[in-house]
Design an enzyme around this catalytic site. Structure first.
Site, PDB file in Angstrom:
ATOM      1  N   CYS A  52       0.825  -1.201   0.000  1.00 54.71           N
ATOM      2  CA  CYS A  52       0.000   0.000   0.000  1.00 54.71           C
ATOM      3  C   CYS A  52       0.868   1.264   0.000  1.00 54.71           C
ATOM      4  O   CYS A  52       1.584   1.508  -0.963  1.00 54.71           O
ATOM      5  CB  CYS A  52      -0.991  -0.037   1.173  1.00 54.71           C
ATOM      6  SG  CYS A  52      -2.304   1.205   1.008  1.00 54.71           S
TER       7      CYS A  52
ATOM      8  N   HIS B 179      -3.847  -5.003   0.008  1.00 60.61           N
ATOM      9  CA  HIS B 179      -3.378  -5.520   1.304  1.00 60.61           C
ATOM     10  C   HIS B 179      -3.448  -7.050   1.303  1.00 60.61           C
ATOM     11  O   HIS B 179      -4.511  -7.606   1.571  1.00 60.61           O
ATOM     12  CB  HIS B 179      -4.248  -4.965   2.431  1.00 60.61           C
ATOM     13  CG  HIS B 179      -4.005  -3.531   2.712  1.00 60.61           C
ATOM     14  ND1 HIS B 179      -3.013  -3.093   3.556  1.00 60.61           N
ATOM     15  CD2 HIS B 179      -4.600  -2.418   2.226  1.00 60.61           C
ATOM     16  CE1 HIS B 179      -3.021  -1.769   3.601  1.00 60.61           C
ATOM     17  NE2 HIS B 179      -3.968  -1.334   2.795  1.00 60.61           N
TER      18      HIS B 179
ATOM     19  N   GLU C 122      -2.421  -9.001   3.491  1.00 63.66           N
ATOM     20  CA  GLU C 122      -2.721  -9.458   4.861  1.00 63.66           C
ATOM     21  C   GLU C 122      -4.213  -9.401   5.168  1.00 63.66           C
ATOM     22  O   GLU C 122      -4.672  -9.986   6.150  1.00 63.66           O
ATOM     23  CB  GLU C 122      -1.910  -8.649   5.890  1.00 63.66           C
ATOM     24  CG  GLU C 122      -2.402  -7.251   6.189  1.00 63.66           C
ATOM     25  CD  GLU C 122      -2.044  -6.181   5.163  1.00 63.66           C
ATOM     26  OE1 GLU C 122      -2.340  -5.004   5.435  1.00 63.66           O
ATOM     27  OE2 GLU C 122      -1.486  -6.504   4.090  1.00 63.66           O
TER      28      GLU C 122
END
Length: 193
Positions: free
Chosen positions: A77, A175, A177
């Protein structure tokens, strides 16, 4: 394998650390230049505003360390955006790893782009064993135009580069994650590079 997540006070580093834990890796949080340089893999996350994040990098002298790293580095990001020459967010000069600029989305679009969107034109080992179009989670108001470093694209009013690669440096606008099974696969692929 030693994975270090750069902890410079501008990231959702805990969620990145937890994502690695879910795939069986204890990633270390650090802003110590020696620890970062000795890692097998380095993750450069980022959430927040570009100019204040860059200021924190400079205070820790990480702006001098990151561009010289030789091991695989994954910018996430804002981390990816700070690897570029500059960003329109706060007219901020970046780390100049990727010779491109970061632009603000047009006022005709709802910003930030927030939520799930498809990532397509996947061109890297980072995306091994993923579908041709994969849903990823994104939250951002700035983007990188399509360019020679592009290894994945996303459409939000226009096609833009949602992932970049140059040598050992990788950047993803989304993202991993927060992107469920496909995101975990990307983190595993990063560890296999």
């Amino acid at each position: 394998m030693k994975v270090v997540i750069i902890d410079y006070g501008a990231g959702n580093i805990k969620s990145v650390q937890f994502a690695f834990k879910r795939i069986g890796v204890d990633a270390v949080l650090s802003k110590d230049s020696e620890t970062i340089q000795q890692a097998d893999k380095v993750v450069f996350p980022g959430v927040g505003e570009a100019s204040s994040a860059m200021k924190k990098l400079k205070e820790a002298q990480l702006d001098l360390i990151i561009p010289k790293l030789k091991q695989p580095v994954l910018g996430i990001c804002l981390g990816m955006q700070l690897m570029c020459n500059e960003t329109e967010e706060g007219n901020t000069k970046g780390l100049e790893i990727f010779d491109v600029s970061v632009k603000k989305f047009s006022n005709q679009l709802k910003v930030p782009q927030m939520g799930w969107n498809t990532v397509f034109d996947l061109k890297s080992k980072l995306f091994s064993n993923l579908k041709k179009q994969e849903y990823m989670y994104l939250v951002h108001s700035y983007y990188v135009e399509q360019c020679k470093y592009e290894i994945a694209s996303t459409n939000y009013g226009l096609n833009y580069a949602s992932a970049l690669q140059k040598d050992n440096f990788y950047g993803v606008q989304f993202h991993p994650e927060k992107s469920s099974v496909a995101g975990e696969k990307i983190l595993k692929n990063f560890l296999d590079l």
